[in-house]
Design a protein around this motif. Structure first.
Motif, short mmCIF file in Angstrom:
data_model
loop_
_atom_site.label_atom_id
_atom_site.label_comp_id
_atom_site.label_asym_id
_atom_site.label_seq_id
_atom_site.Cartn_x
_atom_site.Cartn_y
_atom_site.Cartn_z
N ASP A 49 -1.46 5.18 1.18
CA ASP A 49 -0.22 4.62 0.65
C ASP A 49 0.61 3.94 1.74
O ASP A 49 1.29 2.94 1.49
N ALA A 52 -0.39 0.20 2.16
CA ALA A 52 -0.53 -0.65 0.98
C ALA A 52 0.26 -1.95 1.11
O ALA A 52 -0.27 -3.05 0.84
N THR A 73 5.38 -2.80 -1.99
CA THR A 73 6.47 -2.15 -1.27
C THR A 73 7.27 -1.26 -2.21
O THR A 73 7.61 -0.11 -1.88
N THR A 76 5.47 2.06 -3.26
CA THR A 76 5.31 3.10 -2.23
C THR A 76 6.64 3.67 -1.77
O THR A 76 6.68 4.43 -0.80
N SER A 77 7.73 3.33 -2.44
CA SER A 77 9.04 3.91 -2.16
C SER A 77 9.55 4.57 -3.42
O SER A 77 9.71 3.92 -4.45
N ARG A 119 9.18 8.07 1.17
CA ARG A 119 7.84 7.51 1.24
C ARG A 119 6.82 8.61 1.51
O ARG A 119 7.14 9.65 2.05
N SER A 121 3.38 11.04 0.11
CA SER A 121 3.14 11.93 -1.02
C SER A 121 2.49 13.19 -0.49
O SER A 121 2.20 13.32 0.68
N ASN A 256 0.99 6.77 -6.54
CA ASN A 256 0.10 6.64 -5.40
C ASN A 256 -0.83 5.45 -5.61
O ASN A 256 -1.36 5.26 -6.70
#
Length: 379
Positions: A49, A52, A73, A76-77, A119, A121, A256
């Motif tokens: 991630d 990405a 972007t 992934t936030s 950010r 996981s 994800n």
């Protein structure tokens, strides 16, 4: 002339495993793997991630089809993707990103909360408040004061590193996680997995103990979350969504851009051709995702024994598929726990039957752990 792909990974066992899987898939498809894109590059694939958005920006800079960098972007936030879901018409759980003590004092939410980084996981971040659950925002603040952490927490919040970002204080719903996963191609979306994850408390705050997965549910409401991201430009990606149910509604809590971790172990151990199918579909080399699970249900059981620095062997006995053959934990790398606990899978047509078999096996696993070779700590 052979075409190629670029694989971007991160420093962790799970990401490195995905790099290996995608590299093997590329070889099967007759593609080379190169370090940097050139005129023969068909795609730049993120194997973490954290890479990405970088993969999308790099592809765009070289004129290579990819997910939109802004969409990657956002996905992934957590704070951004929750807002994106709201703008797409979905509800989100309450959250805030406190920067001052006043933000904690004036928080409107009165129920339980969980603290997690914006950010990344999983269930690890290096700070003592990470992934902990509190009865309320005020209880979180009181704990910070009692543990002499309030000043450190606020200092971090006002100068967070880009890798993990600031911490969210978010409404906590005490429920299992509902999961769904899809591969988004250039023009179409194929859902390949639905399941549940049950979390357990451990020395690591929270960790997935149970994962049931298998054939996708055609009526799964989380499909609409993936479709909304794809509409915003998140194409040529694997998207795995975790959601919780509250008052009959489903709320997304984590996105994800990679296959699920526990599902990845099952794919590897069962020798399933997921990565070949996913890569071909992502790149537009195949109009179909040529993949399905071998049985309706795969139940994955992680046995949350205490973390011990070093390696230990484990005997799972018969009637299951071992997913972690040697338990390995390095306390100098506390974020790298892919192999830190015993984990195995059972397959079948019934969730209930799979779980009953898995629970019986799990009872014997803890006693089978034996000391192994120590892990050398860095000097």
């Amino acid at each position: 002339m052979r075409h190629n792909v670029v694989l971007l990974g991160a420093d962790g066992r799970e990401s490195k495993a995905k790099v290996r899987h995608y590299a093997a898939a590329a070889a099967t498809l007759g593609l080379d793997v190169v370090d940097y894109p050139d005129a023969r590059t068909l795609g730049i694939v993120s194997c973490s991630d954290f890479r990405a958005a970088e993969a999308s920006w790099l592809a765009q800079a070289h004129g290579i089809p990819s997910a939109d960098p802004l969409a990657a972007t956002i996905a992934t936030s957590k704070s951004l993707v929750y807002q994106a879901m709201q703008r797409a018409g979905f509800d989100s759980l309450w959250f805030c990103i406190p920067r001052r003590d006043e933000d904690l004092l004036r928080a409107s939410h009165r129920g339980a909360v969980i603290v997690k980084p914006d950010r990344g996981s999983g269930s690890f971040a290096e700070h003592p408040w990470a992934y902990r659950i509190f009865d309320s925002v005020s209880a979180f603040r009181e704990t910070l004061i009692e543990e002499d952490l309030l000043e450190a927490f606020l200092a971090y919040q006002n100068d967070p590193p880009l890798h993990h970002g600031a911490y969210l204080v978010m409404e906590f719903v005490d429920s299992h996680l509902s999961t769904t996963a899809a591969v988004v191609g250039p023009q179409d979306i194929v859902f390949y997995e639905s399941g549940t994850v049950e979390m357990a408390h451990s020395a690591w705050r929270l960790k997935g103990a149970w994962n049931t997965l298998g054939w996708p549910d055609p009526a799964h409401p989380a499909r609409a979350f993936v479709e909304a991201l794809a509409h915003q430009g998140l194409t040529r990606s694997v998207v795995y969504v975790q959601s919780v149910e509250k008052n009959g509604r489903l709320y997304p809590i984590d996105f994800n851009l990679r296959p699920s971790t526990m599902g990845d172990y099952a794919i590897d151990a069962l020798g399933l051709p997921f990565y070949e199918a996913a890569l071909a579909f992502q790149l537009g080399l195949s109009a179909r995702l040529e993949f399905q699970w071998p049985q309706r249900c795969i139940a994955i059981r992680r046995v949350l024994v205490p973390l011990v620095h070093g390696e230990r062997s484990v005997d799972y006995g018969p009637d299951c598929v071992p997913l972690v053959h040697a338990v390995h934990y390095d306390d100098s790398r506390p974020y790298d726990v892919g192999d830190a606990w015993p984990m195995f899978a059972v397959t079948g047509d019934s969730v209930e039957a799979c779980r009953a078999r898995a629970e019986a096996i799990a009872q014997a696993v803890t006693a089978s752990l034996t000391p192994g070779a120590p892990v050398e700590r860095p000097r």
